[in-house]
Design an enzyme around this catalytic site. Structure first.
Site, PDB file in Angstrom:
ATOM      1  N   HIS A 222       0.817  -1.160  -0.021  1.00 22.20           N
ATOM      2  CA  HIS A 222       0.168  -0.099   0.172  1.00 22.20           C
ATOM      3  C   HIS A 222       0.889   1.279   0.009  1.00 22.20           C
ATOM      4  CE1 HIS A 222      -4.210  -0.622   0.203  1.00 22.20           C
ATOM      5  NE2 HIS A 222      -4.425   0.565   0.596  1.00 22.20           N
ATOM      6  N   GLY A 227      -5.606   5.765  -4.018  1.00 12.99           N
ATOM      7  CA  GLY A 227      -5.339   5.266  -5.173  1.00 12.99           C
ATOM      8  C   GLY A 227      -4.452   3.858  -5.349  1.00 12.99           C
ATOM      9  N   ASN A 228      -4.292   3.209  -4.228  1.00 15.03           N
ATOM     10  CA  ASN A 228      -3.649   1.762  -4.241  1.00 15.03           C
ATOM     11  C   ASN A 228      -4.206   0.710  -5.251  1.00 15.03           C
ATOM     12  OD1 ASN A 228      -1.241   2.204  -2.380  1.00 15.03           O
ATOM     13  ND2 ASN A 228      -2.784   3.131  -1.175  1.00 15.03           N
ATOM     14  N   GLY A 229      -5.453   0.535  -4.881  1.00 14.80           N
ATOM     15  CA  GLY A 229      -6.266  -0.647  -5.630  1.00 14.80           C
ATOM     16  C   GLY A 229      -6.075  -0.300  -7.126  1.00 14.80           C
ATOM     17  N   THR A 231      -4.096   1.813  -8.902  1.00 17.98           N
ATOM     18  CA  THR A 231      -2.753   1.549  -9.260  1.00 17.98           C
ATOM     19  C   THR A 231      -2.285   0.067  -9.491  1.00 17.98           C
ATOM     20  OG1 THR A 231      -2.315   3.708  -8.231  1.00 17.98           O
ATOM     21  CG2 THR A 231      -0.418   2.363  -9.142  1.00 17.98           C
ATOM     22  N   GLY A 232      -2.593  -0.788  -8.584  1.00 16.79           N
ATOM     23  CA  GLY A 232      -2.320  -2.176  -8.507  1.00 16.79           C
ATOM     24  C   GLY A 232      -3.001  -2.884  -9.495  1.00 16.79           C
TER      25      GLY A 232
END
Length: 397
Positions: A222, A227-229, A231-232
């Site tokens: 993380h 915006g991690n999800g 971007t991931g």
């Protein structure tokens, strides 16, 4: 690292909590609980082997082959369908984060209407996906930062910068104390990201399993404040492209994950406990679901565009044919954007737009602050139906 070593569970470290607020909350002042919390300490994975059960390995291999076949099956139709599949993937990835909007709102935002926040954020995700594909040959920490910078442009979430504060999953927005999951302390982020991207660049692993594990490790780290999800999941597309699984098309894997978000989240939790099987299986199933949904969308678009051509009968290579094809892949546009994208003077574009409107292929509408906008409602309906199918929970035994 021995090939027989099991995948390690994440560790933990106890850290002191100091509130970011000028004044502590009433609970923080009078609660007898200690103001410490447990932050994750993910293992380094860049050199680890992937030990898969026979069933998981077979499922991942079959899904990988299906993705390759689907990508190859579209051939020269990519010019029309690829942008629509890319937008569909970005919208589905955003919907996992509870950001949803109609295809019309998203595409209107894409040409400059910032009046609807969700649609504007989804457009940012589309651009992040585009940057992910452009950076597919790099797979570095810096490329991930670029994806995030594009995604979060214009926000106050330090676009493209590793976080410098704790992030957590829990009921309290004020404190990580007692949270369900606390990501690694920010001082670990840079090293962990270099490690996971080294893992992502390896060429000695089964690709779909590698993609799923890299994604799960990224989500565990993380690295950003927000915006991690998204971007991931952009990273998933970058890896699929960079490893030649999807050479031409963006397979809407997020649309597959969306059919059972709870199973996706449970798989991430299992990964953190040292079980890599569920996230690999979810990625494989999501790819299969995405292909079925995308094939339905493409069949609808084929039928629609074939009907248009039968009605209009454009001359091959003519400006009218170019405008007709443009309406299929860009179903909301202005005369100015069509003129710029197609290299046709504005005065020459208008007669073609009016002719397509006379045939009922285009609708001309006046949008607030946008002026006259041209829409292909048949394509917009197909895109909304794709999103609706993606949102239906899969029914599996």
């Amino acid at each position: 690292m021995s090939a027989t070593d099991p995948w390690p569970a994440i560790g933990a470290e106890t850290l002191d909590w100091q509130s970011r607020y000028a004044e502590s909350s009433l609970l923080e002042r009078y609660s007898p609980r200690p103001q410490t919390y447990e932050a994750a300490v993910p293992p380094l994975i860049s050199e680890r082997a992937l030990r898969l059960s026979p069933g998981t390995a077979a499922l991942a291999r079959a899904a990988e082959n299906e993705l390759i076949r689907f990508d190859a099956s579209l051939n020269d139709e990519m010019t029309g369908f690829a942008p629509l599949l890319l937008r569909s993937e970005a919208a589905a990835s955003s919907q996992i984060e509870h950001l949803s909007a109609s295809a019309r709102a998203i595409l209107t935002a894409e040409i400059g209407d910032t009046g609807k926040r969700n649609a504007t954020e989804i457009v940012g995700n589309t651009r992040a996906m585009q940057s992910a594909l452009a950076l597919a040959d790099e797979l570095t920490s810096e490329s991930v930062r670029t994806m995030h910078r594009v995604l979060m442009d214009g926000t106050n979430h330090t676009p493209g910068e590793w976080r410098t504060e704790p992030v957590w999953i829990g009921t309290s927005a004020r404190s990580p104390v007692g949270a369900t999951f606390v990501a690694p302390r920010h001082e670990r982020v840079s090293g962990l990201m270099d490690d996971v991207m080294a893992f992502a660049r390896r060429d000695d692993l089964p690709v779909l399993a590698q993609v799923a594990v890299a994604h799960a490790q990224f989500e565990t780290i993380h690295p950003f404040t927000d915006g991690n999800g998204r971007t991931g999941r952009a990273l998933v597309q970058s890896m699929l492209r960079g490893k030649d699984i999807t050479r031409s098309v963006t397979v809407p894997v997020s649309a597959g994950l969306l059919t059972d978000v709870n199973a996706y989240h449970d798989a991430l939790i299992a990964y953190r406990a040292g079980d890599i099987g569920p996230i690999i299986e979810q990625m494989a199933i999501a790819g299969d679901d995405a292909i079925h949904n995308a094939r339905t969308l493409i069949a609808q678009l084929r039928e629609t565009t074939a009907g248009w051509r039968e009605t209009v009968k454009p001359r091959r290579g003519s400006q009218l044919e170019k405008v007709l094809d443009y309406a299929a892949r860009q179903p909301v546009f202005t005369a100015a954007t069509a003129s710029a994208d197609l290299g046709i003077g504005t005065t020459n574009v208008y007669p073609h737009l009016r002719r397509l409107a006379e045939f009922g292929i285009l609708e001309q509408k006046s949008e607030y602050k946008m002026g006259q906008v041209w829409r292909s409602d048949e394509v917009l309906v197909a895109l909304d139906q794709f999103a609706e199918r993606a949102g239906r929970r899969r029914n599996r035994p």
